[in-house]
Design an enzyme around this catalytic site. Sequence first.
Site, PDB file in Angstrom:
ATOM      1  N   ASP A  13     -81.033 -51.253  19.460  1.00 42.16           N
ATOM      2  CA  ASP A  13     -80.079 -51.794  20.439  1.00 42.16           C
ATOM      3  C   ASP A  13     -78.918 -50.847  20.723  1.00 42.16           C
ATOM      4  O   ASP A  13     -77.812 -51.287  21.058  1.00 42.16           O
ATOM      5  CB  ASP A  13     -79.545 -53.160  19.974  1.00 42.16           C
ATOM      6  CG  ASP A  13     -80.661 -54.155  19.759  1.00 42.16           C
ATOM      7  OD1 ASP A  13     -81.667 -54.056  20.480  1.00 42.16           O
ATOM      8  OD2 ASP A  13     -80.534 -55.019  18.875  1.00 42.16           O
ATOM      9  N   GLY A  40     -86.095 -54.911  23.095  1.00 42.51           N
ATOM     10  CA  GLY A  40     -85.471 -55.508  24.274  1.00 42.51           C
ATOM     11  C   GLY A  40     -84.558 -54.450  24.855  1.00 42.51           C
ATOM     12  O   GLY A  40     -83.539 -54.127  24.262  1.00 42.51           O
ATOM     13  N   GLN A 230     -86.697 -49.588  18.940  1.00 43.12           N
ATOM     14  CA  GLN A 230     -86.015 -49.796  17.650  1.00 43.12           C
ATOM     15  C   GLN A 230     -85.088 -48.603  17.388  1.00 43.12           C
ATOM     16  O   GLN A 230     -84.600 -48.014  18.326  1.00 43.12           O
ATOM     17  CB  GLN A 230     -87.026 -50.003  16.512  1.00 43.12           C
ATOM     18  CG  GLN A 230     -87.770 -51.332  16.568  1.00 43.12           C
ATOM     19  CD  GLN A 230     -88.892 -51.369  17.579  1.00 43.12           C
ATOM     20  OE1 GLN A 230     -89.780 -50.533  17.564  1.00 43.12           O
ATOM     21  NE2 GLN A 230     -88.879 -52.341  18.469  1.00 43.12           N
TER      22      GLN A 230
HETATM   23  P1  GDP Z   1     -81.706 -50.907  23.584  1.00 43.56           P
HETATM   24  O1  GDP Z   1     -82.612 -51.834  22.842  1.00 43.56           O
HETATM   25  O2  GDP Z   1     -81.372 -49.692  22.797  1.00 43.56           O
HETATM   26  O3  GDP Z   1     -82.198 -50.565  24.958  1.00 43.56           O
HETATM   27  O4  GDP Z   1     -80.333 -51.705  23.764  1.00 43.56           O
HETATM   28  P2  GDP Z   1     -80.169 -53.260  24.201  1.00 43.56           P
HETATM   29  O5  GDP Z   1     -80.458 -53.379  25.653  1.00 43.56           O
HETATM   30  O6  GDP Z   1     -80.925 -54.143  23.285  1.00 43.56           O
HETATM   31  O7  GDP Z   1     -78.641 -53.490  23.843  1.00 43.56           O
HETATM   32  C1  GDP Z   1     -77.628 -52.773  24.436  1.00 43.56           C
HETATM   33  C2  GDP Z   1     -76.705 -53.776  25.141  1.00 43.56           C
HETATM   34  O8  GDP Z   1     -75.491 -53.137  25.465  1.00 43.56           O
HETATM   35  C3  GDP Z   1     -77.257 -54.271  26.458  1.00 43.56           C
HETATM   36  O9  GDP Z   1     -76.792 -55.575  26.676  1.00 43.56           O
HETATM   37  C4  GDP Z   1     -76.657 -53.311  27.471  1.00 43.56           C
HETATM   38  O10 GDP Z   1     -76.545 -53.874  28.767  1.00 43.56           O
HETATM   39  C5  GDP Z   1     -75.313 -53.077  26.881  1.00 43.56           C
HETATM   40  N1  GDP Z   1     -74.716 -51.757  27.122  1.00 43.56           N
HETATM   41  C6  GDP Z   1     -75.321 -50.554  27.221  1.00 43.56           C
HETATM   42  N2  GDP Z   1     -74.414 -49.567  27.339  1.00 43.56           N
HETATM   43  C7  GDP Z   1     -73.201 -50.157  27.299  1.00 43.56           C
HETATM   44  C8  GDP Z   1     -71.864 -49.676  27.339  1.00 43.56           C
HETATM   45  O11 GDP Z   1     -71.590 -48.477  27.408  1.00 43.56           O
HETATM   46  N3  GDP Z   1     -70.855 -50.600  27.245  1.00 43.56           N
HETATM   47  C9  GDP Z   1     -71.114 -51.946  27.145  1.00 43.56           C
HETATM   48  N4  GDP Z   1     -70.076 -52.767  27.056  1.00 43.56           N
HETATM   49  N5  GDP Z   1     -72.364 -52.427  27.112  1.00 43.56           N
HETATM   50  C10 GDP Z   1     -73.398 -51.545  27.159  1.00 43.56           C
HETATM   51  P1  IMO Z   2     -84.879 -52.278  20.401  1.00 45.65           P
HETATM   52  O1  IMO Z   2     -85.996 -51.387  20.927  1.00 45.65           O
HETATM   53  C1  IMO Z   2     -82.979 -54.200  17.001  1.00 45.65           C
HETATM   54  C2  IMO Z   2     -85.578 -55.575  13.773  1.00 45.65           C
HETATM   55  C3  IMO Z   2     -85.719 -57.072  13.564  1.00 45.65           C
HETATM   56  C4  IMO Z   2     -85.973 -57.112  12.075  1.00 45.65           C
HETATM   57  C5  IMO Z   2     -86.837 -55.868  11.842  1.00 45.65           C
HETATM   58  C6  IMO Z   2     -88.327 -56.146  11.844  1.00 45.65           C
HETATM   59  O2  IMO Z   2     -84.434 -53.296  21.367  1.00 45.65           O
HETATM   60  O3  IMO Z   2     -83.787 -51.432  19.848  1.00 45.65           O
HETATM   61  P2  IMO Z   2     -90.136 -56.818  13.670  1.00 45.65           P
HETATM   62  O4  IMO Z   2     -90.088 -57.763  14.823  1.00 45.65           O
HETATM   63  O5  IMO Z   2     -90.374 -55.408  14.061  1.00 45.65           O
HETATM   64  O6  IMO Z   2     -91.060 -57.281  12.600  1.00 45.65           O
HETATM   65  O7  IMO Z   2     -88.657 -56.886  13.005  1.00 45.65           O
HETATM   66  O8  IMO Z   2     -86.518 -54.981  12.905  1.00 45.65           O
HETATM   67  N1  IMO Z   2     -85.903 -55.107  15.144  1.00 45.65           N
HETATM   68  C7  IMO Z   2     -84.981 -54.702  16.026  1.00 45.65           C
HETATM   69  N2  IMO Z   2     -83.627 -54.688  15.936  1.00 45.65           N
HETATM   70  N3  IMO Z   2     -83.596 -53.720  18.105  1.00 45.65           N
HETATM   71  C8  IMO Z   2     -84.946 -53.698  18.192  1.00 45.65           C
HETATM   72  O9  IMO Z   2     -85.596 -53.092  19.207  1.00 45.65           O
HETATM   73  C9  IMO Z   2     -85.702 -54.245  17.138  1.00 45.65           C
HETATM   74  N4  IMO Z   2     -87.014 -54.417  16.907  1.00 45.65           N
HETATM   75  C10 IMO Z   2     -87.126 -54.933  15.681  1.00 45.65           C
HETATM   76  O10 IMO Z   2     -84.541 -57.743  13.925  1.00 45.65           O
HETATM   77  O11 IMO Z   2     -84.773 -56.927  11.379  1.00 45.65           O
HETATM   78 MG    MG Z   3     -82.683 -53.812  22.232  1.00 45.90          MG
END
Ligand code: GDP
Ligand code: IMO
Ligand code: MG
Length: 429
Positions: A13, A40, A230
Site C-alpha cells: 500500500d 488493491g 504487496q
Molecule cells: P498500492 O497498493 O501500493 O497501490 O497502494 P494503495 O492504493 O493500496 O494505497 C495507497 C493509498 O494512498 C490510496 O488510497 C491512494 O489513493 C493514496 N495515495 C497515493 N499517493 C498519495 C499521496 O501522495 N498522498 C495521499 N494523501 N494519498 C495518496
Molecule cells: P498491495 O499490492 C498490504 C497482507 C495481508 C496479510 C498478509 C497475507 O495493495 O500493496 P494474503 O492475502 O496474501 O494471504 O495476506 O499480507 N497483504 C497486503 N498488505 N497491501 C497488499 O497489497 C497486501 N496483500 C497482502 O494483509 O497481512
Molecule cells: Mg494496496
Amino acid sequence: MKVDVILGLQWGDEGKGKIVDVFTPHYDIIARFQGGPNAGHTIEFDGKKFVLHTIPSGIFHRSTLNLIGNGVILDPFIFIREIEKLEEAGIHAEENLLISNRAHLILPTHRMLDAVSESGKGQAKIGSTLKGIGPTYTDKFARNGLRIGDLNKTDFPERYRVLKEIHLHTLHSFNAELAGYTLDGLSFEEYEKKWFEAIGRMKTFRRVEGEQFLNKSLDEGKSVMAEGAQGTLLDVDFGSYPFVTSSNTIAAGVCSGLGISPHRIGKIYGVFKAYCTRVGSGPFPTELTDETGAILRCNGNEFGSTTGRPRRCGWLDLPALKYAIMLNGVDTLIMMKADVLNTFEKIKVCRNYNTGGQIRDEFPFELSVDNLEPVYKEMKGWNMSLNSTESFNALPLQLSEYIRFIEKETGIPVEMVSVGPDRVQTLKK
Ligand code: GDP
Ligand code: IMO
Ligand code: MG
C-alpha cells in the site's frame, strides 16, 4: 531494451498503483509479475477513483498494453467484477489487456481453505485478505494447479472436479463443509456458478505466452515496466515470516514472474511512504498505537483498499527501508504521501534498533517488538499544506531536509515526491 521495475519497499500500500499510472505514458507494456487479488492498487484522476486488484495499473492509457504475467494468480470471479467496474466507467480493458497462459487460477475452494487455515491459527493468524492466495500458490508449487492455458482443454471440468475433491477432503479434516459457507455473500454453489460464468467471459480475453510476448517485444525495441504487488517486507523469503504473503515480491520475482532474464532488468524504482503502515498481523517495530498513529491513519485515510481494514501506522523505519533497498537493488526512491505529515510540528524517523542495549541498523531475523526498540531521530516538520507546491524545488525547507536525510542514510536519490492521491499531485526532481 530492458524491463524497468516499480515495487513497494514496505508492507504494501505504498502507492504503487498511482506511480505505475504516472509512468505508463512512457512505456509500451505494463506487466504485473506476482500476487493476486490480495492487492488493491488505487488510481485517481479527473475526479475519478479506481481500485485495481488483478489488472495492471497501466490500463487507463489505451496505447499501452497490460500483461497479467505468469507469476500472478487470478480469481475469475473477482477479475470479471473488476472488468465490469471499468466498463461502467467506459473503459474496455479487452482492448489493451493480455493474460499469460501460465498464470494460475484461484478456485472457490482455495478461498475456503484460506479461511479455514486462518481460523485454525487463532491468535497467530496472519491477517490474510482471504482471497485464497496461500492455498493457490501452495497448489502451484505442489504441481496441482490449474492455469489460464488449461481453460479450453476438454478435460478442464474434470481437472477442476479432481482438485476440488482434494480440497474438500482437506476441508473435511478441519470439520469445514460447503453447506452454510458463504463467499462474497453468496452460497458456495452460487459462487461456483458465477465463477464458471466468469471463466466463460475470460476466454474472450487475449491469452498469450507471456514470456515469448515480452522477450519478443523487448527485441523489437518496446519499453516494459514491471508492476509489483504487496511490498518487500511481505516477501515470502525475506519478509516478516510467517506474517507475509505467498509470493516473491522483490525484484528477483520479476524474472520468474514474467520469464525475463536477470540481464534484461533495467531501472528499479522503489516506492515508500514518508511513514509506515501495515495491514494484517505481524511485527511492526515503529508502530504507533497512540494518538499520533491515529492522526497518521486519519490524515492518510489508511484503510485497506481490498478489505477496508484500518491500517496500522508508525514512523518511517530506515533499517527496514535499507534492507528493502539492498534486496531489490533500488536505483531510485519515490516518496509517497508526504502530505500526510503536513500537520506535524515534529516528525520522527527510526535510524537504528536497540536490541538489549546493542545498537544495530540491520533488519533482524527476529523482528519481535519485545526485543527490539526503535531509536528515533526527531526532525522539524514543515507544518503547512503542500497544495500550492508546484515543483520539487519549491518543497518546504523541512521536507527537503527530511528527504536529504533519507538520501544520506540510504545512499539512494529520492527523485519523486507524491503530495496527494491524484495523478497530477506528483513532483519530479
Ligand atoms: P498500492 O497498493 O501500493 O497501490 O497502494 P494503495 O492504493 O493500496 O494505497 C495507497 C493509498 O494512498 C490510496 O488510497 C491512494 O489513493 C493514496 N495515495 C497515493 N499517493 C498519495 C499521496 O501522495 N498522498 C495521499 N494523501 N494519498 C495518496
Ligand atoms: P498491495 O499490492 C498490504 C497482507 C495481508 C496479510 C498478509 C497475507 O495493495 O500493496 P494474503 O492475502 O496474501 O494471504 O495476506 O499480507 N497483504 C497486503 N498488505 N497491501 C497488499 O497489497 C497486501 N496483500 C497482502 O494483509 O497481512
Ligand atoms: Mg494496496
